[in-house]
Write an enzyme that holds these catalytic residues in place. Structure first.
Site, PDB file in Angstrom:
ATOM      1  N   ASN A  75     -13.071   3.912  -2.998  1.00  0.00           N
ATOM      2  CA  ASN A  75     -12.193   2.807  -2.634  1.00  0.00           C
ATOM      3  C   ASN A  75     -12.810   2.183  -1.384  1.00  0.00           C
ATOM      4  O   ASN A  75     -12.472   2.551  -0.268  1.00  0.00           O
ATOM      5  CB  ASN A  75     -10.763   3.269  -2.359  1.00  0.00           C
ATOM      6  CG  ASN A  75      -9.835   2.103  -2.093  1.00  0.00           C
ATOM      7  OD1 ASN A  75     -10.275   0.995  -1.794  1.00  0.00           O
ATOM      8  ND2 ASN A  75      -8.543   2.355  -2.181  1.00  0.00           N
ATOM      9  N   ASP A  82     -25.893  -1.994  -3.482  1.00  0.00           N
ATOM     10  CA  ASP A  82     -27.270  -1.493  -3.574  1.00  0.00           C
ATOM     11  C   ASP A  82     -27.329   0.007  -3.290  1.00  0.00           C
ATOM     12  O   ASP A  82     -28.044   0.741  -3.986  1.00  0.00           O
ATOM     13  CB  ASP A  82     -28.186  -2.242  -2.614  1.00  0.00           C
ATOM     14  CG  ASP A  82     -28.484  -3.666  -3.056  1.00  0.00           C
ATOM     15  OD1 ASP A  82     -28.156  -4.024  -4.210  1.00  0.00           O
ATOM     16  OD2 ASP A  82     -29.052  -4.420  -2.236  1.00  0.00           O
ATOM     17  N   TYR A  84       0.791  -1.235   0.000  1.00  0.00           N
ATOM     18  CA  TYR A  84       0.000   0.000   0.000  1.00  0.00           C
ATOM     19  C   TYR A  84       0.822   1.282   0.000  1.00  0.00           C
ATOM     20  O   TYR A  84       0.260   2.372  -0.052  1.00  0.00           O
ATOM     21  CB  TYR A  84      -0.942   0.010   1.209  1.00  0.00           C
ATOM     22  CG  TYR A  84      -1.934  -1.118   1.170  1.00  0.00           C
ATOM     23  CD1 TYR A  84      -3.042  -1.070   0.333  1.00  0.00           C
ATOM     24  CD2 TYR A  84      -1.758  -2.248   1.962  1.00  0.00           C
ATOM     25  CE1 TYR A  84      -3.955  -2.111   0.284  1.00  0.00           C
ATOM     26  CE2 TYR A  84      -2.666  -3.294   1.923  1.00  0.00           C
ATOM     27  CZ  TYR A  84      -3.756  -3.226   1.085  1.00  0.00           C
ATOM     28  OH  TYR A  84      -4.649  -4.255   1.039  1.00  0.00           O
ATOM     29  N   HIS A  96      -8.353   1.208  -6.526  1.00  0.00           N
ATOM     30  CA  HIS A  96      -7.613   0.434  -5.530  1.00  0.00           C
ATOM     31  C   HIS A  96      -6.142   0.786  -5.640  1.00  0.00           C
ATOM     32  O   HIS A  96      -5.592   0.841  -6.744  1.00  0.00           O
ATOM     33  CB  HIS A  96      -7.804  -1.068  -5.753  1.00  0.00           C
ATOM     34  CG  HIS A  96      -9.230  -1.471  -5.673  1.00  0.00           C
ATOM     35  ND1 HIS A  96      -9.888  -1.598  -4.480  1.00  0.00           N
ATOM     36  CD2 HIS A  96     -10.130  -1.730  -6.653  1.00  0.00           C
ATOM     37  CE1 HIS A  96     -11.144  -1.933  -4.722  1.00  0.00           C
ATOM     38  NE2 HIS A  96     -11.319  -2.008  -6.033  1.00  0.00           N
ATOM     39  N   ILE A  97      -5.511   1.009  -4.510  1.00  0.00           N
ATOM     40  CA  ILE A  97      -4.099   1.367  -4.459  1.00  0.00           C
ATOM     41  C   ILE A  97      -3.239   0.215  -4.971  1.00  0.00           C
ATOM     42  O   ILE A  97      -2.316   0.408  -5.745  1.00  0.00           O
ATOM     43  CB  ILE A  97      -3.710   1.767  -3.021  1.00  0.00           C
ATOM     44  CG1 ILE A  97      -4.434   3.065  -2.644  1.00  0.00           C
ATOM     45  CG2 ILE A  97      -2.202   1.905  -2.871  1.00  0.00           C
ATOM     46  CD1 ILE A  97      -4.419   3.393  -1.167  1.00  0.00           C
ATOM     47  N   SER A  98      -3.559  -0.989  -4.542  1.00  0.00           N
ATOM     48  CA  SER A  98      -2.797  -2.163  -4.974  1.00  0.00           C
ATOM     49  C   SER A  98      -3.456  -2.786  -6.209  1.00  0.00           C
ATOM     50  O   SER A  98      -4.595  -2.469  -6.544  1.00  0.00           O
ATOM     51  CB  SER A  98      -2.735  -3.204  -3.852  1.00  0.00           C
ATOM     52  OG  SER A  98      -4.008  -3.784  -3.635  1.00  0.00           O
ATOM     53  N   ARG A 134      -9.850 -11.337  -3.752  1.00  0.00           N
ATOM     54  CA  ARG A 134      -9.792  -9.902  -4.068  1.00  0.00           C
ATOM     55  C   ARG A 134     -10.133  -9.621  -5.529  1.00  0.00           C
ATOM     56  O   ARG A 134     -10.358  -8.481  -5.909  1.00  0.00           O
ATOM     57  CB  ARG A 134      -8.401  -9.344  -3.771  1.00  0.00           C
ATOM     58  CG  ARG A 134      -8.058  -9.328  -2.310  1.00  0.00           C
ATOM     59  CD  ARG A 134      -6.672  -8.715  -2.107  1.00  0.00           C
ATOM     60  NE  ARG A 134      -6.157  -8.977  -0.795  1.00  0.00           N
ATOM     61  CZ  ARG A 134      -6.365  -8.220   0.284  1.00  0.00           C
ATOM     62  NH1 ARG A 134      -7.116  -7.148   0.188  1.00  0.00           N
ATOM     63  NH2 ARG A 134      -5.839  -8.538   1.441  1.00  0.00           N
ATOM     64  N   HIS A 168     -15.317  -6.510  -2.348  1.00  0.00           N
ATOM     65  CA  HIS A 168     -15.350  -7.902  -2.752  1.00  0.00           C
ATOM     66  C   HIS A 168     -16.584  -8.664  -2.282  1.00  0.00           C
ATOM     67  O   HIS A 168     -16.817  -9.779  -2.742  1.00  0.00           O
ATOM     68  CB  HIS A 168     -14.075  -8.598  -2.263  1.00  0.00           C
ATOM     69  CG  HIS A 168     -12.844  -7.783  -2.533  1.00  0.00           C
ATOM     70  ND1 HIS A 168     -12.437  -7.457  -3.813  1.00  0.00           N
ATOM     71  CD2 HIS A 168     -11.960  -7.182  -1.690  1.00  0.00           C
ATOM     72  CE1 HIS A 168     -11.351  -6.702  -3.738  1.00  0.00           C
ATOM     73  NE2 HIS A 168     -11.047  -6.528  -2.465  1.00  0.00           N
TER      74      HIS A 168
END
Length: 141
Positions: free
Chosen positions: A70, A83, A19, A96-98, A107, A76
């Site tokens: 994020n 909703d 991260y 997403h950072i990664s 993931r 996931h």
């Protein structure tokens, strides 16, 4: 709005090899700079409580034109957030950072991917610039 989900308040402490070493406040300063370059005024919000994330999505349509999300691990499996995002009705970009698709199998699933206008992963803080650019194109600005 830029909405950060679960555990993102732990940036800088959490697995720096995945991260990075920046903290959430440092990330938000960078995002604010990216937004200014693109002509956006952004607000930030973070929670570790799924229901609060849903409530904030419900309120977002009254104050924002689009979202950069994020949700962290909720991405996931949280159909409640999915909703709420659908009810919100704003264009949203998942970020997403990664590079989540190259990590654990679980993931790779995103329950919000198909209702977002774009998705960015694996670019660290710079991924938020890409997400804002996608949102700008979607809004026609």
């Amino acid at each position: 709005d830029v909405m950060h989900g679960v555990n993102l308040d732990q940036l800088g402490r959490r697995d720096p090899e995945v991260y990075g070493t920046f903290t959430l406040p440092e990330l938000e300063v960078r995002i604010k700079g990216y937004a200014a370059e693109l002509g956006f005024d952004v607000t930030f919000w973070q929670t570790n409580h799924e229901g609060e994330f849903c409530e904030e999505l419900h309120r977002a349509r009254d104050r924002a034109d689009g979202l950069v999300l994020n949700p962290g691990a909720w991405t996931h499996y949280s159909y409640a957030i999915r909703d709420a995002l659908e009810v919100c009705g704003l264009p949203a970009v998942e970020v997403h950072i990664s590079e989540v698709d190259s990590r654990d199998d679980w993931r790779r699933l995103s329950v919000i991917r198909d209702i977002c206008v774009g998705r960015v992963q694996g670019k660290g803080a710079d991924g938020y610039r890409d997400a804002l650019e996608i949102l700008r194109r979607e809004l026609g600005e």
